[in-house]
Design a protein around this motif. Structure first.
Motif, mmCIF file in Angstrom:
data_model
loop_
_atom_site.group_PDB
_atom_site.id
_atom_site.type_symbol
_atom_site.label_atom_id
_atom_site.label_comp_id
_atom_site.label_asym_id
_atom_site.label_seq_id
_atom_site.Cartn_x
_atom_site.Cartn_y
_atom_site.Cartn_z
ATOM 1 N N ILE A 15 0.803 -1.301 -0.011
ATOM 2 C CA ILE A 15 -0.130 0.198 0.176
ATOM 3 C C ILE A 15 1.109 1.243 -0.084
ATOM 4 O O ILE A 15 0.736 2.117 -0.868
ATOM 5 C CB ILE A 15 -0.868 -0.016 1.147
ATOM 6 N N VAL A 16 1.876 1.258 0.768
ATOM 7 C CA VAL A 16 2.931 2.542 0.799
ATOM 8 C C VAL A 16 3.352 2.622 -0.504
ATOM 9 O O VAL A 16 3.618 3.735 -0.897
ATOM 10 C CB VAL A 16 3.835 2.061 2.028
ATOM 11 N N LEU A 50 4.588 -7.111 -3.640
ATOM 12 C CA LEU A 50 4.298 -7.445 -2.368
ATOM 13 C C LEU A 50 2.786 -7.753 -1.967
ATOM 14 O O LEU A 50 2.508 -8.541 -1.276
ATOM 15 C CB LEU A 50 4.782 -6.107 -1.615
ATOM 16 N N LEU A 51 1.773 -7.259 -3.159
ATOM 17 C CA LEU A 51 0.492 -7.530 -2.965
ATOM 18 C C LEU A 51 0.262 -9.159 -3.121
ATOM 19 O O LEU A 51 -0.601 -9.947 -2.597
ATOM 20 C CB LEU A 51 -0.338 -6.846 -3.867
ATOM 21 N N SER A 52 1.021 -9.542 -4.185
ATOM 22 C CA SER A 52 0.839 -10.980 -4.537
ATOM 23 C C SER A 52 1.449 -11.878 -3.406
ATOM 24 O O SER A 52 0.783 -12.929 -3.009
ATOM 25 C CB SER A 52 1.686 -11.283 -5.841
ATOM 26 N N ILE A 53 2.489 -11.377 -2.736
ATOM 27 C CA ILE A 53 2.816 -12.224 -1.547
ATOM 28 C C ILE A 53 1.871 -12.229 -0.394
ATOM 29 O O ILE A 53 1.495 -13.285 0.343
ATOM 30 C CB ILE A 53 4.100 -11.483 -0.888
ATOM 31 N N LEU A 66 -8.636 -3.538 1.523
ATOM 32 C CA LEU A 66 -7.474 -2.805 2.346
ATOM 33 C C LEU A 66 -6.645 -2.110 1.537
ATOM 34 O O LEU A 66 -6.458 -0.834 1.776
ATOM 35 C CB LEU A 66 -6.724 -3.803 3.308
ATOM 36 N N TRP A 67 -6.201 -2.500 0.296
ATOM 37 C CA TRP A 67 -5.454 -1.865 -0.490
ATOM 38 C C TRP A 67 -6.158 -0.609 -1.423
ATOM 39 O O TRP A 67 -5.292 0.416 -1.021
ATOM 40 C CB TRP A 67 -5.070 -2.927 -1.740
ATOM 41 N N ALA A 68 -7.282 -0.864 -1.580
ATOM 42 C CA ALA A 68 -7.805 0.240 -2.185
ATOM 43 C C ALA A 68 -8.181 1.243 -1.193
ATOM 44 O O ALA A 68 -8.118 2.467 -1.371
ATOM 45 C CB ALA A 68 -9.231 -0.202 -2.966
ATOM 46 N N GLY A 69 -8.846 1.077 -0.234
ATOM 47 C CA GLY A 69 -9.471 1.765 0.986
ATOM 48 C C GLY A 69 -8.117 2.682 1.523
ATOM 49 O O GLY A 69 -8.257 3.803 1.617
ATOM 50 N N ILE A 98 -15.176 5.451 3.777
ATOM 51 C CA ILE A 98 -14.260 4.329 3.406
ATOM 52 C C ILE A 98 -13.289 3.687 4.477
ATOM 53 O O ILE A 98 -13.093 2.455 4.680
ATOM 54 C CB ILE A 98 -13.138 4.842 2.031
ATOM 55 N N VAL A 99 -12.939 4.746 5.439
ATOM 56 C CA VAL A 99 -12.081 4.342 6.452
ATOM 57 C C VAL A 99 -12.961 3.412 7.489
ATOM 58 O O VAL A 99 -12.681 2.446 7.994
ATOM 59 C CB VAL A 99 -11.670 5.437 7.465
ATOM 60 N N GLY A 100 -14.276 3.869 7.372
ATOM 61 C CA GLY A 100 -15.166 2.988 8.518
ATOM 62 C C GLY A 100 -15.403 1.396 7.762
ATOM 63 O O GLY A 100 -15.281 0.651 8.512
ATOM 64 N N GLY A 101 -15.330 1.390 6.443
ATOM 65 C CA GLY A 101 -15.498 0.089 5.802
ATOM 66 C C GLY A 101 -14.235 -0.542 6.184
ATOM 67 O O GLY A 101 -14.526 -1.932 6.345
ATOM 68 N N VAL A 102 -13.024 -0.074 6.198
ATOM 69 C CA VAL A 102 -11.948 -0.926 6.600
ATOM 70 C C VAL A 102 -11.911 -1.492 7.764
ATOM 71 O O VAL A 102 -11.568 -2.474 8.135
ATOM 72 C CB VAL A 102 -10.733 0.112 6.427
ATOM 73 N N VAL A 103 -12.528 -0.501 8.738
ATOM 74 C CA VAL A 103 -12.465 -0.831 10.160
ATOM 75 C C VAL A 103 -13.489 -2.085 10.469
ATOM 76 O O VAL A 103 -13.250 -2.973 11.023
ATOM 77 C CB VAL A 103 -12.699 0.408 11.176
#
Length: 114
Positions: A15-16, A50-53, A66-69, A98-103
Motif C-alpha cells: 500500500i505504501v 508485495l500484494l501478490s505475496i 484494504l489496498w484500495a481503501g 471508506i475508513v469505516g468500511g476498512v475498520v
C-alpha cells in the motif's frame, strides 16, 4: 513471524509503495519527465509484487479492500499536504466512510484472516 503477520506486513508495504508510486505519477507530468516516470514503474512493480505475496495468506477480496481503501485515504492525504489539493465536505465524508468500511472488515469479518 507468523505467515498471516508477514502477509499483512507485505500488504502494508504494498500500500505504501502504491501510494508513493501514485505520488510520483503526479510528478511525472503525463510521463514526460523521465525520473518520476521510472520511479512510478519501480514503485508499482514493488507494490504489485508485495500484494501478490500477501495473497498467500489474505483472501483476495479482503486484501484488495484494504489496498484500495487505505490507498485512497493515504493518497488523498498526500494530495492535500504535498500538492495542496483541497477537499470539500462530501469528499471528507466519503473518505470517512471508506475508513469505516476498512475498520468494519478488520474488526468484524471472519474472512479477514485466512
Amino acid at each position: 513471524m507468523s505467515p498471516v503477520t508477514a502477509a499483512y506486513l507485505a500488504l502494508a508495504f504494498a500500500i505504501v509503495f502504491e501510494v508513493v508510486g501514485t505520488s510520483f505519477l503526479m510528478k511525472s507530468e503525463q510521463f514526460t519527465r523521465w525520473l518520476p516516470s521510472v520511479l512510478v514503474v519501480v514503485f508499482y512493480l514493488a507494490a504489485f509484487y508485495l500484494l501478490s505475496i500477501s495473497l498467500k495468506s489474505i483472501p483476495l477480496g479482503i486484501a484488495y479492500a484494504l489496498w484500495a481503501g487505505l490507498g485512497i485515504v493515504l493518497t488523498t492525504l498526500i494530495g492535500a499536504i504535498v500538492f495542496k489539493q483541497s477537499l470539500d465536505p462530501a469528499a471528507v465524508i466519503g473518505i470517512a466512510m471508506i475508513v469505516g468500511g476498512v475498520v468494519v472488515i478488520n474488526t468484524f469479518s471472519k474472512t479477514a484472516v485466512a
